[in-house]
Motif scaffolding. Structure first.
Motif, short mmCIF file in Angstrom:
data_model
loop_
_atom_site.label_atom_id
_atom_site.label_comp_id
_atom_site.label_asym_id
_atom_site.label_seq_id
_atom_site.Cartn_x
_atom_site.Cartn_y
_atom_site.Cartn_z
N TYR A 176 18.95 1.29 0.91
CA TYR A 176 19.14 -0.09 0.43
C TYR A 176 18.07 -0.52 -0.57
N SER A 177 18.40 -1.54 -1.34
CA SER A 177 17.48 -2.20 -2.26
C SER A 177 17.63 -3.70 -2.10
N ILE A 178 16.51 -4.42 -2.22
CA ILE A 178 16.53 -5.88 -2.16
C ILE A 178 15.90 -6.40 -3.45
N PHE A 179 16.61 -7.29 -4.14
CA PHE A 179 16.23 -7.70 -5.49
C PHE A 179 15.62 -9.10 -5.52
N THR A 180 14.70 -9.29 -6.47
CA THR A 180 14.20 -10.62 -6.78
C THR A 180 15.15 -11.28 -7.78
N SER A 182 14.48 -12.06 -10.69
CA SER A 182 14.24 -11.50 -12.03
C SER A 182 14.74 -10.07 -12.16
N GLY A 183 15.32 -9.53 -11.08
CA GLY A 183 15.92 -8.20 -11.16
C GLY A 183 15.06 -7.06 -10.68
N GLN A 184 13.83 -7.33 -10.25
CA GLN A 184 13.00 -6.27 -9.66
C GLN A 184 13.46 -6.01 -8.23
N ALA A 185 13.11 -4.84 -7.71
CA ALA A 185 13.67 -4.47 -6.41
C ALA A 185 12.66 -3.75 -5.54
N VAL A 186 12.85 -3.95 -4.24
CA VAL A 186 12.16 -3.18 -3.20
C VAL A 186 13.17 -2.19 -2.63
N ILE A 204 12.99 -4.60 7.20
CA ILE A 204 13.38 -5.70 6.33
C ILE A 204 12.24 -6.70 6.18
N SER A 205 11.49 -6.93 7.25
CA SER A 205 10.33 -7.84 7.18
C SER A 205 9.28 -7.31 6.21
N GLN A 206 9.03 -6.00 6.24
CA GLN A 206 8.09 -5.40 5.30
C GLN A 206 8.59 -5.53 3.87
N ALA A 207 9.89 -5.37 3.68
CA ALA A 207 10.47 -5.52 2.34
C ALA A 207 10.31 -6.95 1.83
N LYS A 208 10.46 -7.93 2.71
CA LYS A 208 10.29 -9.32 2.30
C LYS A 208 8.87 -9.60 1.81
N GLN A 209 7.89 -8.97 2.46
CA GLN A 209 6.51 -9.15 2.03
C GLN A 209 6.30 -8.58 0.63
N GLN A 210 6.91 -7.43 0.36
CA GLN A 210 6.80 -6.85 -0.97
C GLN A 210 7.56 -7.67 -2.00
N LEU A 211 8.67 -8.30 -1.59
CA LEU A 211 9.41 -9.17 -2.50
C LEU A 211 8.55 -10.33 -2.98
N GLU A 212 7.77 -10.91 -2.08
CA GLU A 212 6.88 -12.01 -2.46
C GLU A 212 5.86 -11.54 -3.49
N LEU A 213 5.33 -10.33 -3.31
CA LEU A 213 4.37 -9.80 -4.26
C LEU A 213 5.04 -9.50 -5.61
N ARG A 378 8.89 3.59 -9.94
CA ARG A 378 10.14 2.85 -9.72
C ARG A 378 9.97 1.85 -8.59
N TYR A 379 10.73 0.77 -8.67
CA TYR A 379 10.77 -0.26 -7.63
C TYR A 379 9.40 -0.91 -7.45
N ALA A 380 9.01 -1.17 -6.21
CA ALA A 380 7.84 -2.00 -5.93
C ALA A 380 6.54 -1.22 -6.10
N CYS A 381 6.00 -1.25 -7.30
CA CYS A 381 4.72 -0.60 -7.59
C CYS A 381 3.74 -1.68 -8.07
N PHE A 382 2.46 -1.55 -7.66
CA PHE A 382 1.52 -2.66 -7.84
C PHE A 382 0.17 -2.19 -8.38
N TRP A 383 -0.49 -3.14 -9.08
CA TRP A 383 -1.88 -2.97 -9.47
C TRP A 383 -2.76 -3.58 -8.36
N VAL A 384 -3.76 -2.80 -7.93
CA VAL A 384 -4.64 -3.22 -6.84
C VAL A 384 -6.07 -3.32 -7.36
N GLU A 385 -6.75 -4.40 -7.01
CA GLU A 385 -8.16 -4.56 -7.36
C GLU A 385 -8.96 -4.91 -6.12
#
Length: 448
Positions: A176-180, A182-186, A204-213, A378-385
């Motif tokens: 599965y994929s869950i979209f924001t 703006s079209g980005q997806a987890v 699904i709860s973990q995916a929701k957290q990534q959706l917020e980010l 692809r999908y939920a990738c992030f910059w971390v500082e």
């Protein structure tokens, strides 16, 4: 009912074996494989069911050998003996007419041995009528797209030499994929033999957290070298490359393997990297195209050194090696990468500043002899500082060598595995998957 269905199908398999054995002429040898499934497929889009149904399908692949020649036919199998026996007869006659016209095969593997196995793995899947309701209850307010496939798959092998194997398993996968907005997806997976609703809800709860980010403004990362954490799904994608010009004995002998330098001892990987085939999970049959049984576990790479390649019977004959039950393509079937010591709750703090990569796609060899792989994030990738996720990133292309990211640049693997399932349905529902940890790498190369 499912036990009755499996028993009836196994009886049909045994009847085909008896038929071919009785029909075999002097000098002939035969083998046949059976694949049968009853699967429910349900497709979701925007948290609604768009397509659902149950597929019952099956086929037999019959191989006939005579005078150092072989040919095969594939025909459908229904479980109705009157229909199936006609298909079997027709296929057998076609092969007898064809064989004299075919070239001699110097590496033909003839049936031998009389091993017999029988494995049946029961599961606890959602009832057909509960699939849609259960999956959608947790995602009603989300832009959820996915594909559920679940049911019983049975496979059998038998030959004129006396081998007979039967394997049946009840499994499911949810991709599965869950979209924001703006079209980005987890991206997420859930798979196994037993559906546990709380596990699904937690995913699904973990995916929701990534959706917020993901809702934060994205950050463009210039090309360069970055400390990178790869989530298990990304590690699994990298691992699949070893099934394509990697661990195959034939590929190594023919100069087509990225691990050729490892095989001759000119290169080593990190002592933290160990890889094995693990059939103890019962996710896939142990028997191969020739009815040979692979060991329950086979160490391939141990502490950075190549211990074993994947060797099937044809390669064993051609290169005077002992077979270890590899499949016809000498590819990984149930790989497991050993865990490390990186605690999952310390991933971000240990990463510090760099990239968190959830998924990869479009992988290919850019320079196979040196082990270089290219692909895209692809999908939920992030910059971390400083151990904190700052922003999602725009997609990046990478190009790096496995001798670097599984070699000197490997910092550690996580202390927990995740099962990443095979979700393909081309021709039939695919079995298996990889058991992999997450991975932290220094100085990973991004080119665009």
């Amino acid at each position: 009912m499912k036990n009755e269905e499996i028993s009836a199908l196994e009886a049909s398999f045994n009847r085909l074996l008896e038929y071919f054995s009785n029909e075999k002429k002097s000098g002939e040898e035969f083998s046949f494989k059976l694949n049968r499934e009853r699967s429910q497929f349900t497709r979701f889009n925007r948290a609604k069911v768009r397509q659902t149904g149950i597929v019952t399908d099956g086929w037999v692949e019959l191989t006939l050998m005579d005078n150092q020649r072989s040919g095969f036919r594939v025909f459908p199998v229904s479980g109705n003996w009157e229909v199936d026996s006609k298909q079997a007869f027709s296929s057998l006659q076609d092969l007898r007419e064809e064989l004299p016209l075919l070239p001699v095969d110097p590496y033909l593997v003839l049936p031998s041995g009389d091993e017999a196995t029988r494995e049946i793995h029961s599961g606890n899947l959602l009832a057909d009528e509960d699939v849609a309701k259960t999956i959608l209850e947790a995602v009603t307010e989300l832009d959820f797209t996915g594909f559920y496939a679940g049911g019983i798959i049975s496979q059998g092998y038998a030959d004129s030499g006396g081998k007979k194997h039967w394997f049946s398993t009840e499994t499911f996968t949810l991709d599965y994929s869950i979209f924001t907005n703006s079209g980005q997806a987890v991206k997420g997976f859930y798979a196994g033999n037993n559906w546990e609703n709380q596990v699904y809800i937690d995913k699904i709860s973990q995916a929701k957290q990534q959706l917020e980010l993901l809702s934060r403004p994205s950050k463009k990362i210039p090309r360069g070298h970055y400390r990178t954490y790869f989530a298990p799904a990304a590690v699994s994608e990298l691992l699949t490359m070893l099934s394509w010009g990697g661990l195959s004995e034939a590929d190594i002998r023919q100069g087509n393997s990225a691990l050729a330098l490892l095989a001759v001892g000119k290169k080593k990987l990190s002592r933290k990297f160990s890889l094995q085939e693990n059939f103890k999970t019962g996710l896939v049959p142990r028997f191969n195209h020739w009815g040979e049984i692979a060991p329950l576990d086979l160490d391939l790479i141990e502490k950075g050194s190549l211990l074993n390649t994947l060797i099937n019977s044809r390669s064993a004959v051609e290169y005077d090696k002992d077979t270890n039950g590899a499949n016809s393509s000498e590819s990984l079937r149930c790989p497991e990468v050993s865990r490390g010591s990186l605690a999952t709750d310390a991933i971000l703090s240990t990463l510090g500043t760099g990239l968190y990569v959830s998924n990869l796609h479009y992988l290919n060899w850019s320079d196979r002899p040196s082990g270089r792989i290219t692909g895209m994030t692809r999908y939920a990738c992030f910059w971390v500082e400083n151990g904190e996720i700052v922003a999602p990133i725009e997609d990046l292309r990478f190009d790096d060598s496995l001798y670097r990211f599984w070699g000197d640049n490997l910092i550690d693997f996580t202390d927990k595995h995740e099962f990443i399932p095979e979700v393909g349905t081309y021709e039939n529902r695919h079995l298996g998957g990889s058991m992999v940890p997450g991975m932290l790498v220094e100085d990973f190369t991004y080119t665009l």
